[in-house]
Design a protein around this motif. Structure first.
Motif, PDB file in Angstrom:
ATOM      1  N   VAL A   7       0.838  -1.201   0.000  1.00  0.00           N
ATOM      2  CA  VAL A   7       0.000   0.000   0.000  1.00  0.00           C
ATOM      3  C   VAL A   7       0.869   1.245   0.000  1.00  0.00           C
ATOM      4  N   GLU A   8       1.909   1.250   0.818  1.00  0.00           N
ATOM      5  CA  GLU A   8       2.810   2.395   0.865  1.00  0.00           C
ATOM      6  C   GLU A   8       3.501   2.613  -0.483  1.00  0.00           C
ATOM      7  N   VAL A   9       3.880   1.528  -1.147  1.00  0.00           N
ATOM      8  CA  VAL A   9       4.518   1.649  -2.463  1.00  0.00           C
ATOM      9  C   VAL A   9       3.591   2.361  -3.438  1.00  0.00           C
ATOM     10  N   GLN A  12       3.285   6.030  -2.597  1.00  0.00           N
ATOM     11  CA  GLN A  12       4.483   6.793  -2.963  1.00  0.00           C
ATOM     12  C   GLN A  12       4.585   6.955  -4.478  1.00  0.00           C
ATOM     13  N   ILE A  13       4.249   5.923  -5.232  1.00  0.00           N
ATOM     14  CA  ILE A  13       4.260   6.056  -6.698  1.00  0.00           C
ATOM     15  C   ILE A  13       3.232   7.088  -7.128  1.00  0.00           C
ATOM     16  N   LYS A  14       2.078   7.065  -6.509  1.00  0.00           N
ATOM     17  CA  LYS A  14       1.022   8.022  -6.839  1.00  0.00           C
ATOM     18  C   LYS A  14       1.462   9.458  -6.537  1.00  0.00           C
ATOM     19  N   ASN A  15       2.016   9.678  -5.370  1.00  0.00           N
ATOM     20  CA  ASN A  15       2.291  11.033  -4.886  1.00  0.00           C
ATOM     21  C   ASN A  15       3.718  11.530  -5.075  1.00  0.00           C
ATOM     22  N   ARG A  47      10.102   6.694   3.368  1.00  0.00           N
ATOM     23  CA  ARG A  47       9.020   6.120   2.564  1.00  0.00           C
ATOM     24  C   ARG A  47       9.421   5.903   1.102  1.00  0.00           C
ATOM     25  N   ASN A  48      10.055   6.882   0.492  1.00  0.00           N
ATOM     26  CA  ASN A  48      10.429   6.752  -0.921  1.00  0.00           C
ATOM     27  C   ASN A  48      11.501   5.689  -1.118  1.00  0.00           C
ATOM     28  N   GLN A  49      12.426   5.597  -0.182  1.00  0.00           N
ATOM     29  CA  GLN A  49      13.469   4.582  -0.278  1.00  0.00           C
ATOM     30  C   GLN A  49      12.880   3.192  -0.058  1.00  0.00           C
ATOM     31  N   ARG A  50      11.916   3.067   0.873  1.00  0.00           N
ATOM     32  CA  ARG A  50      11.249   1.770   1.069  1.00  0.00           C
ATOM     33  C   ARG A  50      10.490   1.357  -0.185  1.00  0.00           C
TER      34      ARG A  50
END
Length: 180
Positions: A7-9, A12-15, A47-50
Motif C-alpha cells: 500500500v505504501e509503495v 508513494q508512486i502516486k504522490n 518512505r520513498n526509499q522503502r
C-alpha cells in the motif's frame, strides 16, 4: 490491500514518483547488491526509499514472487536475470498518472469495501490464492487469505453488486471459487 508495505509503495508512486525513481536508479542489478538491499532495515529507510526497495526486489526476485518469513522479512532469492533494466522512470510516471484518482487503502478487504465503496464505483479485487488455510511456500504473507475467506469474498462482491457498484475479481479457476 492487507500488505501495508505494498500500500505504501502505491501511495508513494502516486504522490512522489520522481523521488521513488531517484532511489531506484541508484540500485544496481547484481546478486551482491540484491541481497544487500534485501537485508536493509526498513525501519531505517524513508518512505520513498522503502518504495524503491520494494519495486527493486520485486523486479529482480525469483518469478516476481512476494513472500515473507514469519518475521515479515522479504525472503525471495535473486532471479539471476542480469539483463533486467531497473531504470523505470517512464513506467513510474505513467503509473503515477493512472493512480491519480485511485483510493489506496490498507486493511481487510471486506471492511475497506464496506467503508469506502459507493454506488457506481469500480473495485478491483485480487486476493492471494487460498490453499487449505495453511502457510505454504508461495503464499503472500503471514495471516493471508485462506479458504474460510472465500465466503467473505462472496459476501463482499454481493455487497458491491447490491449497492450498484462494479467489480473485477482475479482468482485461480478452482472448484471453491466456482462454487460462489
Amino acid at each position: 490491500d492487507k500488505n501495508e508495505e505494498l500500500v505504501e509503495v502505491y501511495q508513494q508512486i502516486k504522490n512522489h514518483p520522481y523521488q521513488v525513481y531517484q532511489y531506484l536508479r541508484t540500485f544496481k542489478n547484481s546478486k551482491k547488491d540484491y541481497y544487500s538491499i534485501r537485508n536493509l532495515d526498513q525501519k531505517k529507510l524513508g518512505r520513498n526509499q522503502r518504495a524503491a526497495r520494494f519495486i527493486y526486489l520485486n523486479w529482480l526476485c525469483f518469478n516476481g514472487l512476494y513472500r515473507t518469513n514469519l518475521k515479515g522479512q522479504f525472503n525471495v532469492p535473486y532471479s539471476g536475470e542480469v539483463n533486467k533494466d531497473i531504470d523505470k522512470w517512464q513506467v513510474l510516471k505513467r503509473a503515477s498518472a493512472k493512480l491519480d484518482k485511485a483510493i489506496i487503502k490498507h486493511g481487510d478487504f471486506a471492511s475497506v469495501v464496506r467503508k469506502m465503496v459507493k454506488p457506481g464505483e469500480f473495485v478491483y479485487l485480487d486476493p492471494p490464492y487460498a490453499i487449505e488455510n495453511q502457510r505454504i511456500f508461495t503464499q503472500y504473507c503471514n495471516h493471508t487469505f485462506g479458504l474460510n475467506d472465500i465466503e467473505r469474498l462472496n459476501d463482499t462482491i454481493s455487497y458491491i453488486d447490491d449497492m450498484g457498484g462494479y467489480f473485477l475479481l482475479s482468482y485461480a479457476n478452482t472448484e471453491k471459487i466456482k462454487s460462489i
